[in-house]
Enzyme design. Structure first.
Site, PDB file in Angstrom:
ATOM      1  CE1 TYR A 137      -3.209  -2.789  -0.002  1.00 31.12           C
ATOM      2  CE2 TYR A 137      -3.816  -2.258   2.243  1.00 31.12           C
ATOM      3  CZ  TYR A 137      -3.996  -3.008   1.101  1.00 31.12           C
ATOM      4  OH  TYR A 137      -4.962  -3.981   1.076  1.00 31.12           O
ATOM      5  CE  LYS A 188       0.572 -17.343  -1.821  1.00 28.59           C
ATOM      6  NZ  LYS A 188       0.000 -18.703  -2.077  1.00 28.59           N
TER       7      LYS A 188
END
Ligand code: NAD
Length: 351
Positions: A137, A188
């Site tokens: 972000y 991940k």
């Protein structure tokens, strides 16, 4: 020295729900000084900016800040940098609150209101720790460009440094020690470099300073599945900004209404935290006096615990909310007919 809580009621139902926090504070912590400033659309209307420099300076000097909500259709046409939401981003940045704590917990009286079966959510008590000021972000470069062949291409950058990962991980490990002593770190690492770094930094820190806490690494997509399969396996969940945004919303939904869910954003130790219900300004019900004030009241409970160092008062307030619900107090969003003020009455009575 007396402590100060800065209230930023904001827009829509924000002032309605924070008014109930005022009533609770008057009874529970009469020595706590409450201050208040405009925030969001109302601040734009009155001061020409969604938050003033003076309000930010006051926030930084306070012991904790509790906001209601900002925004609404009235300010949809306001220039982007003056929008209510920009006031919130500006405040978070100024306060440097990098760890977002979002509890998802199931009050026994509301277990049947969950979209999952009662036996899956009964007793649920998990805490998300989401990194709030880094990651995709905020990462640069970010842009949309037009390519020579006429296609458009959008780019965001996911980026984390060791210190960003470490400081938020410390918050998660410290919290776990006061709870059931278990942290699941979600990333991940199978497909992302930042995920790999995240796993390495968390593992190192754990070895160095928190070996007494149980640590498990889990891929974020698996966590999404586990949250609806068996959410009670979790205690503290630690993750980055993007996965935290998505997974904490998923977890929130396990326990029912938005009107029940508080949050905290914490910075360095000793700095004021920012507390807020996770719901917005709910323009569809604003002004009707029917909003559920419990998310705001439970945000105050978190402020008592994490910034004001008043665990006994926090415990009392939590027990009062539990008792009010057990006695059947319900606003419309959780299947009842009480007004905002009547729900406040129910909590005060239980207190
Ligand atoms: P919302 O959270 O305001 O409302 C979603 C739905 O939940 C609405 O139907 C609303 O009536 C209901 N709801 C929310 N809080 C409730 C409560 N306490 N009691 C009972 N019902 C409740 O989200 P939205 O409608 O998507 O957004 C409305 C405005 O709020 C937008 O301008 C948005 O930008 C802003 N917003 C602000 C924040 C914030 O201040 N942190 C967060 C989210 C949205």
């Amino acid at each position: 020295m007396s402590q100060t809580l800065l209230l930023l009621p904001g827009d829509g139902i924000g002032p309605e729900v924070t008014a109930q926090v005022r009533r609770v504070a008057a009874v529970l912590t009469p020595d706590l000084t409450l201050d208040e400033r405009d925030f969001g659309g109302i601040s734009f209307d009155r001061n020409g900016a969604p938050i003033t420099e003076e309000a930010i300076a006051t926030a930084l000097k306070s012991d904790a800040v509790l906001m209601g909500a900002v925004g609404g259709p009235k300010w949809a046409g306001v220039p982007r940098d003056k929008r209510p939401e920009m006031g919130l981003l500006g405040l978070r940045k100024a306060m440097d609150v990098f760890a977002n704590l979002r509890p998802a917990l199931c009050f026994d009286a509301l277990a049947d209101a969950s979209s999952l079966k009662r036996e899956l959510v009964a007793g649920l008590d998990i805490m998300f720790v989401r990194e709030l000021t880094g990651g995709v972000y905020f990462g640069q470069p970010r842009f949309i460009e037009t390519l020579p062949d006429g296609q458009r291409r959008g780019v965001d950058t996911q980026v984390y440094t060791t210190s960003e990962i470490e400081r938020v991980s410390r918050v998660a490990f410290e919290l776990a020690r006061g709870r059931r002593n278990k942290v699941h770190s979600l990333e991940k690492s199978n497909v992302m470099e930042t995920g790999l770094l995240w796993r390495e930094v968390v593992t190192d820190l754990h070895k160095r300073d928190y070996a007494d806490v149980q640590l498990e690494h889990m891929l974020a997509d698996n966590a999404a599945m586990q949250l609806v399969r068996q959410p009670t396996q979790f205690d503290v969940l630690l993750t980055d900004n993007l996965f935290g945004d998505v997974l904490s919303d998923e977890a929130a939904q396990l326990t029912g209404s938005l009107g029940m869910l508080p949050s905290a954003a914490l910075g360095a130790a000793g700095k004021p935290g920012l507390y807020e219900p996770i719901h917005g300004s709910a323009p569809d019900i604003a002004g009707q006096g029917v909003a559920n004030p419990l998310a705001a009241i439970l945000s105050f409970e978190m402020a008592l615990r994490w910034s004001l160092n008043r665990p006994a008062e926090a415990d009392r307030l939590f027990a009062a909310v539990e008792a009010a619900l057990a006695a059947g107090a319900r606003t419309r969003d959780i299947g009842g007919g009480l007004s905002t003020a009547e729900m406040g009455d129910a909590v005060l009575k239980a207190l």
